[in-house]
Scaffold this motif. Structure first.
Motif, PDB file in Angstrom:
ATOM      1  N   ASP A   1      -7.530 -24.214  11.107  1.00 53.70           N
ATOM      2  CA  ASP A   1      -6.715 -25.302  11.630  1.00 53.70           C
ATOM      3  C   ASP A   1      -5.392 -24.759  12.158  1.00 53.70           C
TER       4      ASP A   1
ATOM      5  N   TRP B   1      -3.090 -23.782  19.233  1.00 51.70           N
ATOM      6  CA  TRP B   1      -4.527 -23.852  18.968  1.00 51.70           C
ATOM      7  C   TRP B   1      -4.753 -24.905  17.881  1.00 51.70           C
ATOM      8  N   THR B   2      -5.442 -25.970  18.234  1.00 54.31           N
ATOM      9  CA  THR B   2      -5.682 -27.052  17.280  1.00 54.31           C
ATOM     10  C   THR B   2      -7.159 -27.430  17.281  1.00 54.31           C
ATOM     11  N   CYS B   3      -7.573 -28.096  16.222  1.00 56.88           N
ATOM     12  CA  CYS B   3      -8.935 -28.622  16.115  1.00 56.88           C
ATOM     13  C   CYS B   3      -8.847 -30.117  15.857  1.00 56.88           C
ATOM     14  N   ARG B   4      -9.162 -30.892  16.860  1.00 55.53           N
ATOM     15  CA  ARG B   4      -9.246 -32.335  16.725  1.00 55.53           C
ATOM     16  C   ARG B   4     -10.670 -32.731  17.093  1.00 55.53           C
TER      17      ARG B   4
ATOM     18  N   GLU C   1     -12.176 -31.395  19.560  1.00 61.41           N
ATOM     19  CA  GLU C   1     -12.668 -30.053  19.832  1.00 61.41           C
ATOM     20  C   GLU C   1     -11.573 -29.061  19.480  1.00 61.41           C
ATOM     21  N   CYS C   2     -11.952 -27.792  19.326  1.00 58.82           N
ATOM     22  CA  CYS C   2     -10.978 -26.742  19.032  1.00 58.82           C
ATOM     23  C   CYS C   2     -10.595 -26.022  20.321  1.00 58.82           C
TER      24      CYS C   2
END
Length: 266
Positions: free
Chosen positions: A108, A217-220, A222-223
């Motif tokens: 994350d 760089w995030t993961c919601r 999609e990453c």
């Protein structure tokens, strides 16, 4: 200028050598004797925030011992201890990878290449004889049924307090998601009182990494790389002590536009 300083520290981390401190403008204002805790609230998944935090740790060590508290689960502490004690960086990386449920497996932003570089730099500082320790600060706190307050925030503060008491001579430097570093109650939020707000405000300085554009760089859904909004003054750089967001933060940590740091497996 900030970007050049951070690039130099990242290069030193890649060489497995403790870099000399690269001055951060305004950081000297953090080292007052009455400040026991320094919080840096970030958006996870950037290159610049962990590197700049490493520079703050380096500068703090010039004033005295430091306890570095990172937003990893307390169950990961034995792996962090093994990481710091390992005979080689190869063995240290293997120690991090040994925890199957940590940020370097379920990404994350806390399991980024930049975060690994930060940990390696702290390890190099310790190996070079600096009085620095590395501790985890995410408690195992399930939501208590029937309560609106999130007690995990209080438990984080308890952990930070215990970390301070374990090394009373040391300043506690905390890198954490921005919301946990706030010093004011979140009205209408189940979070209630953020973790940093549980600690005496006169003993803390809490900085928000400025929103000055770039990507994280995030993961919601999609990453991947996600744009960062520009809501703070774009020309500011370094530590700027001035109340922010109606008292939620004591100042900004202004790094300029940031770049996304992708996940890495140690």
């Amino acid at each position: 200028m900030i970007a050049a300083l951070l690039a130099a520290s990242l290069h030193a981390a890649a060489l497995d050598a403790p870099a000399k401190c690269s001055p951060i403008p305004g950081a000297e204002d953090l080292w007052r004797d009455d400040v026991r805790y320094v919080f840096v609230g970030e958006t996870h998944g950037t290159t610049e925030a962990p590197a700049a935090f490493g520079e703050l740790v380096c500068a703090a060590l010039e004033q005295g011992p430091v306890t570095v508290s990172v937003e990893y689960p307390v169950q990961m502490q034995p792996m962090l201890d093994a990481f710091m004690a390992a005979d080689s960086d190869t063995a240290a990386r293997a120690a991090l990878a040994a925890y199957k449920y940590g940020p370097f497996v379920h990404h994350d932003g806390r399991g980024s290449s930049a975060m690994l570089d930060l940990l390696l730099r702290i390890r190099a500082m310790a190996k070079a004889g600096e009085d620095v320790t590395l501790v985890a600060s995410v408690p195992d706190s399930p939501r208590a049924e029937g309560f609106s307050q999130s007690y995990s925030e209080m438990d984080r503060a308890v952990l930070w307090g215990r970390q301070a008491m374990a090394r009373p001579q040391a300043r506690v430097m905390v890198l954490v998601g921005r919301v946990h570093a706030e010093k004011m109650r979140r009205v209408g939020s189940p979070l209630g009182l953020p973790a940093a707000a549980h600690i005496r405000p006169e003993e803390t300085v809490s900085l928000s990494v400025a929103y000055q554009g770039g990507e994280a760089w995030t993961c919601r859904d999609e990453c991947g790389a996600t744009p960062i909004l520009v809501t703070d003054a774009g020309e500011a750089r370094g530590v700027v002590l001035a109340s922010q967001q109606d008292g939620k933060f004591d100042g900004l940590f202004a790094l300029g536009p940031v770049t996304a740091s992708a996940p890495i497996r140690p």
